[in-house]
Design a protein around this motif. Structure first.
Motif, mmCIF file in Angstrom:
data_model
loop_
_atom_site.group_PDB
_atom_site.id
_atom_site.type_symbol
_atom_site.label_atom_id
_atom_site.label_comp_id
_atom_site.label_asym_id
_atom_site.label_seq_id
_atom_site.Cartn_x
_atom_site.Cartn_y
_atom_site.Cartn_z
ATOM 1 N N SER A 130 36.711 49.498 20.246
ATOM 2 C CA SER A 130 36.457 48.173 20.806
ATOM 3 C C SER A 130 37.768 47.580 21.294
ATOM 4 O O SER A 130 38.702 47.380 20.515
ATOM 5 C CB SER A 130 35.831 47.266 19.731
ATOM 6 N N PHE A 131 37.849 47.305 22.607
ATOM 7 C CA PHE A 131 39.054 46.753 23.213
ATOM 8 C C PHE A 131 38.807 45.315 23.664
ATOM 9 O O PHE A 131 37.760 45.006 24.249
ATOM 10 C CB PHE A 131 39.463 47.569 24.437
ATOM 11 N N ASP A 132 39.779 44.454 23.434
ATOM 12 C CA ASP A 132 39.698 43.066 23.892
ATOM 13 C C ASP A 132 40.008 43.007 25.388
ATOM 14 O O ASP A 132 41.135 43.287 25.804
ATOM 15 C CB ASP A 132 40.694 42.218 23.105
ATOM 16 N N VAL A 133 39.013 42.664 26.190
ATOM 17 C CA VAL A 133 39.200 42.553 27.651
ATOM 18 C C VAL A 133 38.846 41.144 28.120
ATOM 19 O O VAL A 133 38.429 40.938 29.257
ATOM 20 C CB VAL A 133 38.363 43.614 28.395
ATOM 21 N N THR A 134 39.045 40.164 27.222
ATOM 22 C CA THR A 134 38.656 38.780 27.511
ATOM 23 C C THR A 134 39.323 38.254 28.774
ATOM 24 O O THR A 134 38.667 37.616 29.616
ATOM 25 C CB THR A 134 39.008 37.877 26.321
ATOM 26 N N ARG A 135 40.592 38.508 28.925
ATOM 27 C CA ARG A 135 41.320 37.957 30.075
ATOM 28 C C ARG A 135 40.708 38.421 31.392
ATOM 29 O O ARG A 135 40.504 37.617 32.316
ATOM 30 C CB ARG A 135 42.789 38.366 30.004
ATOM 31 N N SER A 136 40.386 39.703 31.495
ATOM 32 C CA SER A 136 39.819 40.212 32.737
ATOM 33 C C SER A 136 38.426 39.653 32.993
ATOM 34 O O SER A 136 38.081 39.315 34.123
ATOM 35 C CB SER A 136 39.759 41.737 32.698
ATOM 36 N N ALA A 137 37.612 39.564 31.933
ATOM 37 C CA ALA A 137 36.265 39.028 32.088
ATOM 38 C C ALA A 137 36.310 37.558 32.505
ATOM 39 O O ALA A 137 35.518 37.111 33.339
ATOM 40 C CB ALA A 137 35.479 39.189 30.793
ATOM 41 N N GLN A 138 37.228 36.803 31.933
ATOM 42 C CA GLN A 138 37.366 35.393 32.305
ATOM 43 C C GLN A 138 37.797 35.249 33.756
ATOM 44 O O GLN A 138 37.305 34.379 34.478
ATOM 45 C CB GLN A 138 38.367 34.713 31.373
ATOM 46 N N GLU A 139 38.710 36.109 34.202
ATOM 47 C CA GLU A 139 39.140 36.055 35.597
ATOM 48 C C GLU A 139 38.005 36.449 36.540
ATOM 49 O O GLU A 139 37.838 35.850 37.611
ATOM 50 C CB GLU A 139 40.342 36.979 35.801
ATOM 51 N N ALA A 140 37.222 37.455 36.137
ATOM 52 C CA ALA A 140 36.089 37.868 36.960
ATOM 53 C C ALA A 140 35.070 36.741 37.076
ATOM 54 O O ALA A 140 34.495 36.509 38.150
ATOM 55 C CB ALA A 140 35.432 39.109 36.361
ATOM 56 N N GLN A 141 34.850 36.023 35.977
ATOM 57 C CA GLN A 141 33.910 34.905 36.008
ATOM 58 C C GLN A 141 34.460 33.755 36.857
ATOM 59 O O GLN A 141 33.756 33.202 37.705
ATOM 60 C CB GLN A 141 33.637 34.425 34.585
#
Length: 226
Positions: free
Chosen positions: A180-191
């Protein structure tokens, strides 16, 4: 207007929210997930020998992924490695043509994120199928540019920023594990930018030792959001 940094993916009909209350990995029986879809040429990616459908693909499939090899800098491995995404230095094995330093890229569709509340957390779940050694060799995940059928080591996308680092395990427990990798930053930018997808790059922190070599199953990748 959204940027064009990672423009792939199609809308899916199933809602992503809410995230499982029991947690990211422990409650994997019914995760919220996103999947990538056809590439820029209009065809779809083959995973484990099966032709993937386009926008109507079932929940959880990955449509866009590839690997690159430093020893073969002008070779595209799109559709040439089965369901095996490689990272790190491979110097052993029955097929010497696969030796070299590998990196892999996986694209996840993100259009369903646009119509939901701001993301607090997002994680990429993916199965690490084999590890050359159970010694502490780390796996890094990065936000990268998009990939194409023509992507090679020489023409690999830009690695924008580091997201997370994981060690698959030790004491003999480092094979066939779900990471499990934290990819919050990328998902937030995509949103925020309304990107239809985001591409994530996997690589080994150590590229000098073949003990850091690992393989992953791209078809197991899931983007789980909260």
């Amino acid at each position: 207007m959204p940027t064009s940094r990672s423009l792939t993916g199609r809308r899916r009909s199933r809602s992503l929210y809410p995230l499982l209350a029991c947690g990211l990995v422990g409650g994997l029986a019914a995760p919220a997930a996103l999947a990538a879809s056809p590439d820029a040429s209009g065809t779809s990616r083959t995973v484990a020998g099966q032709r993937q459908p386009g926008p109507s693909a079932p929940n959880g499939q990955v449509g866009l992924w590839t690997s690159v090899n430093r020893s073969h800098p002008h070779t595209s491995y799109w559709d040439r490695t089965g369901n095996v995404a490689r990272i790190g230095k491979r110097s052993l094995g029955e097929n010497p043509g696969l030796n070299g330093v590998w990196r892999s890229f996986i694209t996840m569709g993100t259009e369903n994120l646009h119509r939901h509340k701001p993301i607090r957390e997002a994680r990429l779940l993916i199965r690490n199928t084999t590890s050359q050694s159970c010694a502490p060799y780390n796996v890094e995940i990065w936000d990268t540019g998009r990939v194409y059928r023509s992507t090679t080591w020489h023409s690999q996308p830009r690695w924008y920023h580091w997201l997370d680092t994981k060690h698959p395990g030790s004491n003999g427990n480092c094979q066939n594990r779900l990471l499990s990798f934290d990819v919050t930053r990328s998902a937030q930018e995509a949103q925020k930018n309304r990107w239809p997808s985001m591409t994530l790059g996997l690589k080994a922190s150590n590229t000098d030792s073949s003990n850091a070599y690992k393989t992953f199953a791209p078809s197991t990748a899931r983007l789980v959001v909260n």
